[in-house]
Design an enzyme around this catalytic site. Structure first.
Site: not given
Ligand code: PLP
Length: 463
Positions: A278, A320, A322-323, A360, A364, A391-392, A421
């Site tokens: 996150g 964890e 990701g982004r 996104r 969002y 078409c939106e 994402y």
């Molecule tokens: C989505 C998610 C992440 C990664 O979130 P990011 O915002 O991309 O860092 C990590 N752990 C869990 C359990 C998630 O659902």
């Protein structure tokens, strides 16, 4: 207007009043290092380059739209997370942000682990050689078949998300003659988005087991009793696109509180704690994300302090992101198709992609920036909105953008920070073909996910 709080996250959509936009940047040709991948620059002809390759050449060779990913940047960010957390912690890259076999290999080589949350992501990870013990399997509704496959493959951990799943995983493991390492995902009553976090009494969401009301403690009780499970830790993921560390502080405090209760009730000190992902990135120049080493230091200190005051051994931490790893490493390259001036309002710039390659903004209210990349321009800034070809009318890529007033059909523009994402949430709306992902490194470009073709579409449509 509804503001959704999805784990892949909004960007403080409520902070700016409707219709607000910042002043035009001083230099429309500038490339803010905060939002662009590391090797992006402009050459003497004014053309933007990445990994030493002009975007005009990439467009010629691979077509547009295309996601262009800076491999050196991806590896550097992955390594920075790995190094920041050190050998006594684990970094799991959240595959849902963007997953491909090349990415799995890079992660493997850089020493990261991998989160998957579906059979498809698991298959991708395994087919690219990620060792199963370095894979964590997530999700609030894993099918029995997915659970079976994950245990059979030998994944390092399954993150249990409900009471039913505790039984399901235990049963499946036992039927395979295995004991599966698991964590329990709990909701700690904290929701974090960007610049604030909210401590909520009740957790009104589909993920995890609430700490409130003793539910998490009951889940632990049950998991500890089942022969098919080896409970190794507690998991908490509090939100997305977070800049403010205080949400993690509250979450860690509550997770450690549960670890202490578990020790007191069962005489067991669980060895691991997972604080989820996150962490925020810069989508525009207004965002100020933290560096991995600052995040690692803050999280490690919080957990250590909480454990000391609870007289617990400090568990092994995992995170964890990701982004924060893949987000800044890619931009989307589009060709301008039409430029429509609405007098007194703004100019609509239509590109050859749209909500099918970046949902996104529509989903969002996400903010992005955009730059003319096929040439430099000294024209005046014009207030524009970059829209797609769908078409939106909600098909918006960049809601408020300043682009040079001489922008014309055939120009290439690029939207930075689309590594996370975007491809992973891409759709075929209007039977538009999903763009390729082109990885660039040291003057060489190669397709790592190819462009979809009409044959691909027709292959699924069995007539
Ligand atoms: C989505 C998610 C992440 C990664 O979130 P990011 O915002 O991309 O860092 C990590 N752990 C869990 C359990 C998630 O659902």
């Amino acid at each position: 207007m509804s503001r959704s709080a999805h784990p892949a996250g909004p960007r403080h959509a409520d902070v700016l009043p409707e219709g607000h936009y910042s002043a035009p940047p001083a230099d429309l040709n500038a490339l803010d290092a905060k939002v662009w991948a590391q090797t992006v620059g402009r050459n003497d002809d004014g053309v933007v380059t990445v990994g030493g390759i002009p975007v005009t050449r990439l467009a010629e060779e691979f077509g547009t739209p295309a996601y262009v990913l800076d491999e050196a940047d991806f590896r550097a960010r992955a390594r920075a997370w790995r190094t920041a957390f050190g050998p006594d912690a684990d970094v799991f890259y959240a595959g849902k942000a963007f997953l491909s076999r090349a990415v799995v290999r890079w992660l493997n080589e850089e020493g990261l682990n991998l989160d998957v949350c579906s059979g498809g992501e698991l298959a991708t990870a395994l087919s690219a050689g990620m060792p199963a013990e370095r894979i964590a399997f997530h999700g609030n509704n894993k099918s029995v078949a997915e659970i079976h496959r994950a245990i059979e493959a030998g994944v390092g951990r399954i993150v249990l998300d409900s009471f039913q799943e505790i039984v399901r995983v235990a049963h499946t493991a036992q039927s395979l003659g295995k004991r599966q390492k698991v964590q329990i995902r709990i909701t700690v009553g904290v929701e974090a988005h960007t610049h604030e976090f909210i401590a909520t009494a009740h957790e009104d969401q589909k993920f995890g087991i609430p700490l409130a009301g003793g539910q998490a403690a009951e889940a632990v009780r049950r998991a500890l009793q089942l022969d098919g499970l080896e409970l190794i830790g507690i998991h908490s993921h509090i939100g997305s696109q977070i800049f403010d560390m205080s949400g993690f502080e509250v979450a860690a405090h509550r997770v450690v509180g549960l670890l202490k209760d578990i020790r007191d009730e069962h005489g067991v000190e669980l060895p691991e704690i997972d604080l989820g992902g996150g962490l925020g990135i810069a989508y525009t120049s207004d965002d100020d994300p933290r560096e991995p080493h600052e995040i690692a230091k803050a999280l490690t200190e919080i957990v250590t302090r909480e454990c000391e005051s609870a007289r617990l051994r400090t568990p092994r931490i995992s995170v964890e992101p990701g982004r924060a790893i893949v987000g800044p490493t890619a931009f989307t390259l589009y060709e301008v198709g039409t430029v429509k001036q609405l007098d007194g309002l703004r100019t609509y710039v239509s590109v050859d992609g749209g909500m099918s390659d970046n949902i996104r903004t529509a989903l969002y209210d996400a903010e992005y920036s955009v730059v003319l990349v096929s040439r430099a321009s000294d024209a005046q800034p014009m207030l524009a909105r970059v829209v797609g070809k769908h078409c939106e009318s909600g098909d918006i890529v960049v809601k408020d953008a300043f682009l040079p007033a001489d922008l014309a059909p055939g120009d290439l523009i690029a939207v930075p920070a689309t590594g996370a994402y975007c491809r992973s949430m891409a759709s075929n709306y209007n039977h538009v073909l999903r763009p390729p992902v082109v990885a660039v490194r040291d003057g060489a470009a190669r397709v790592i996910v190819r462009r979809e073709t009409e044959e691909d579409l027709l292959r699924l449509d069995v007539g």
